[in-house]
Enzyme design. Structure first.
Site, PDB file in Angstrom:
ATOM      1  CE  LYS A   1       3.444   3.179   2.937  1.00 15.96           C
ATOM      2  NZ  LYS A   1       3.560   3.389   4.368  1.00 15.96           N
TER       3      LYS A   1
ATOM      4  CE1 TYR B   1       1.305  -0.201   4.310  1.00 17.78           C
ATOM      5  CE2 TYR B   1       0.326   1.986   4.240  1.00 17.78           C
ATOM      6  CZ  TYR B   1       1.146   1.066   4.853  1.00 17.78           C
ATOM      7  OH  TYR B   1       1.816   1.419   5.990  1.00 17.78           O
TER       8      TYR B   1
ATOM      9  CG  LEU C   1       8.608   2.373   4.467  1.00 15.02           C
ATOM     10  CD1 LEU C   1       8.166   1.041   3.859  1.00 15.02           C
ATOM     11  CD2 LEU C   1       7.425   3.284   4.673  1.00 15.02           C
TER      12      LEU C   1
ATOM     13  CD  GLU D   1      10.649   2.082  10.292  1.00 14.31           C
ATOM     14  OE1 GLU D   1      10.615   2.987   9.438  1.00 14.31           O
ATOM     15  OE2 GLU D   1      10.273   0.915  10.054  1.00 14.31           O
TER      16      GLU D   1
HETATM   17  C1  LIG Z   1       7.030   2.046   9.556  1.00 11.55           C
HETATM   18  C2  LIG Z   1       7.079   3.316   8.765  1.00 11.55           C
HETATM   19  N1  LIG Z   1       8.234   3.980   8.673  1.00 11.55           N
HETATM   20  C3  LIG Z   1       8.330   5.145   7.998  1.00 11.55           C
HETATM   21  C4  LIG Z   1       7.217   5.697   7.380  1.00 11.55           C
HETATM   22  C5  LIG Z   1       7.358   7.005   6.664  1.00 11.55           C
HETATM   23  O1  LIG Z   1       7.313   6.836   5.267  1.00 11.55           O
HETATM   24  P1  LIG Z   1       6.795   7.985   4.321  1.00 11.55           P
HETATM   25  O2  LIG Z   1       7.614   9.194   4.595  1.00 11.55           O
HETATM   26  O3  LIG Z   1       7.009   7.461   2.947  1.00 11.55           O
HETATM   27  O4  LIG Z   1       5.355   8.189   4.638  1.00 11.55           O
HETATM   28  C6  LIG Z   1       5.988   5.024   7.423  1.00 11.55           C
HETATM   29  C7  LIG Z   1       4.829   5.570   6.745  1.00 11.55           C
HETATM   30  O5  LIG Z   1       3.751   5.024   6.777  1.00 11.55           O
HETATM   31  C8  LIG Z   1       5.911   3.801   8.134  1.00 11.55           C
HETATM   32  O6  LIG Z   1       4.764   3.120   8.219  1.00 11.55           O
END
Ligand SMILES: Cc1ncc(COP(=O)(O)O)c(C=O)c1O
Length: 276
Positions: free
Chosen positions: A143, A31, A199, A175
């Protein structure tokens, strides 16, 4: 709200997918969440690129670029959404339950938009976080919709009266529950390197580029819980969290417990990038 499900445009109350859908049974789906600023999708190309990588990793035969007309139509059919989010999910499709990956031709695609307003309290005053052991799998760079441990970590934070959970694997900070994490130490930004433990956030990527343009050094390196607690500043980044300062972790102040000057510069640079 008009949503998109497998080629159909439906009222959200009418939209359904099969009980045999592999997203439902196995989290066999990827997603994306995109931010809509001034009626337009922010960093669409980067989201499509990441989605494609996820589809390829899971061997779901679909081209992320084919979603562009769906997104355009979604924005047209929901014209009130000037500031909002777009959610899109692609699963392998519906099939009788079996662990092997069925060779399905029709993935299940669901997409919708909704209005969104940022949390100004955290943006302005800074949030509070708790540390939670990162028990997720070794493919956090994909993701997928398998987010139960992220949800449980967030819930633990809320139950402890905080705003978010920061994951650590042993001593290493990775994170947050739905955001990437940066600390500031002696004027340098530190963030966990891309790889299987985090991610590869789009906002993380944008922030690194903006920081370098601003002349702020960035190092993509691992650091420990002790480094985090001894940092001058801390902020999280994400599509919906944007650049979110955090001023307390596990009841300990970060720096002087106030949002710091480097974080403020990054927030300002990010705000101009989004045009809001
Ligand atoms: C576990 C995780 N890390 C980091 C992010 C941040 O990613 P992005 O900046 O692409 O939204 C998300 C976003 O949903 C996430 O679920």
């Amino acid at each position: 709200m008009i949503v998109y499900v497998n080629g159909q445009w439906l009222e959200d109350t009418e939209a359904t997918v099969s009980f045999q859908d592999r997203a439902f049974v196995f989290a066999d789906a990827v997603y994306e969440v995109l931010h809509i600023y001034n009626g337009a999708l922010f960093k669409l190309d980067l989201h499509q690129e990441r989605l494609q990588k996820g589809l390829d990793t899971l061997r779901i035969p679909y081209r992320a670029n084919d979603l562009k007309p769906v997104f355009d139509e979604l924005l047209k059919r929901n014209p009130g959404v000037q500031r909002g989010s777009l959610y899109v999910q692609v699963s392998r499709g519906a099939a009788p339950r079996a662990h092997g990956l069925p060779k399905l031709k029709e993935p299940t695609i669901v997409a919708y938009v909704k209005p969104f307003q940022p949390d100004l309290r955290i943006w302005e005053q800074g949030g509070r976080a708790v540390l939670v052991e990162d028990l997720r799998w070794q493919m956090c760079h994909v993701k997928t919709t398998g987010l139960l441990l992220n949800c449980m970590a967030k819930e633990e934070a809320l139950e402890r009266g905080c705003d978010d959970a920061i994951f650590h694997r042993g001593e290493i900070v990775t994170e947050a529950s739905a955001s990437n994490l940066f600390i500031v130490k002696n004027g340098t930004l530190l963030t966990h390197p891309n790889g299987p433990w985090i991610l590869p956030g789009i906002t993380r990527h944008v922030v690194i580029e903006l920081a370098r343009k601003e002349g702020i050094p960035v190092e993509e390196v691992q650091f420990t819980k002790a480094d985090l607690l001894a940092a001058d500043e801390l902020f999280l980044t994400g599509t919906l969290s944007e650049v979110a300062p955090y001023v307390e972790v596990d009841g300990q102040k970060i720096g002087n417990g106030q949002v710091g000057p480097v974080t403020r510069r990054i927030q300002e640079a990010f705000r101009s990038e989004t045009g809001v």
